[in-house]
Write an enzyme that holds these catalytic residues in place. Structure first.
Site, PDB file in Angstrom:
ATOM      1  N   CYS A 192       0.282  -8.055  -4.117  1.00  0.00           N
ATOM      2  CA  CYS A 192       0.622  -6.813  -4.017  1.00  0.00           C
ATOM      3  C   CYS A 192       2.034  -6.763  -3.092  1.00  0.00           C
ATOM      4  CB  CYS A 192      -0.109  -5.772  -3.952  1.00  0.00           C
ATOM      5  SG  CYS A 192      -1.051  -5.795  -2.183  1.00  0.00           S
ATOM      6  N   CYS A 229      -7.704  -5.551  -0.654  1.00  0.00           N
ATOM      7  CA  CYS A 229      -7.200  -4.798   0.241  1.00  0.00           C
ATOM      8  C   CYS A 229      -8.289  -4.818   1.556  1.00  0.00           C
ATOM      9  CB  CYS A 229      -7.196  -3.262  -0.064  1.00  0.00           C
ATOM     10  SG  CYS A 229      -6.781  -3.123  -2.094  1.00  0.00           S
TER      11      CYS A 229
HETATM   12 FE1  FES Z   1      -2.799  -4.849  -2.153  1.00  0.00          FE
HETATM   13 FE2  FES Z   1      -4.351  -2.566  -1.744  1.00  0.00          FE
HETATM   14  S1  FES Z   1      -3.046  -3.052  -3.709  1.00  0.00           S
HETATM   15  S2  FES Z   1      -3.658  -4.008  -0.167  1.00  0.00           S
END
Ligand code: FES
Length: 128
Positions: free
Chosen positions: A37, A106
């Site tokens: 992400c 995460c």
């Molecule tokens: Fe990537 Fe949370 S969506 S760290």
């Protein structure tokens, strides 16, 4: 997707946001990124000569779960030895924050940040 109450609490009232001088010999810095992400987390630990984590601060550019995970680990690591801190697992973080499966990475970021900070400290001290 709904965030759990604990995630919202840490997101709205993040603990220990900020940083220390990374050139201070008692400061360990762990900087990690999630390829999935692009979120980035910086965790810094202040470590006593006896090897106890006296303080911790973080800065996270990322989602609510990443901010909550890093906020949580700054609370968890205080007072721990490096070995104890290294034993914190992303599954512990995910369970405490009730993270859904898509947000597990995460919490992995937070575990990786602890490990990176400890590695930085050992390198600084010539222990590796
Ligand atoms: Fe990537 Fe949370 S969506 S760290």
């Amino acid at each position: 997707m709904a965030y759990s109450e604990k995630v919202i609490d840490h997101y709205e009232n993040p603990r220990n946001v900020g940083g220390f001088d990374k050139n201070d010999p008692s400061i360990a810095t762990g900087m990690v990124g999630a390829p999935a992400c692009g979120d980035v987390m910086k965790l810094q630990l202040k470590i006593s000569d006896a090897g106890i984590i006296e303080d911790a601060k973080f800065k996270t550019y990322g989602c609510g779960s990443a901010i909550a995970s890093s906020s949580l680990v700054t609370e968890w690591v205080k007072g721990k030895t490096l070995d104890e801190a290294a034993g914190i697992k992303n599954t512990d973080i995910a369970e405490e924050l009730a993270l859904p499966p898509v947000k597990i990475h995460c919490s992995i970021l937070a575990e990786d940040a602890i490990k990176a900070a400890i590695a930085d400290y050992k390198q600084k001290k010539g222990l590796v």
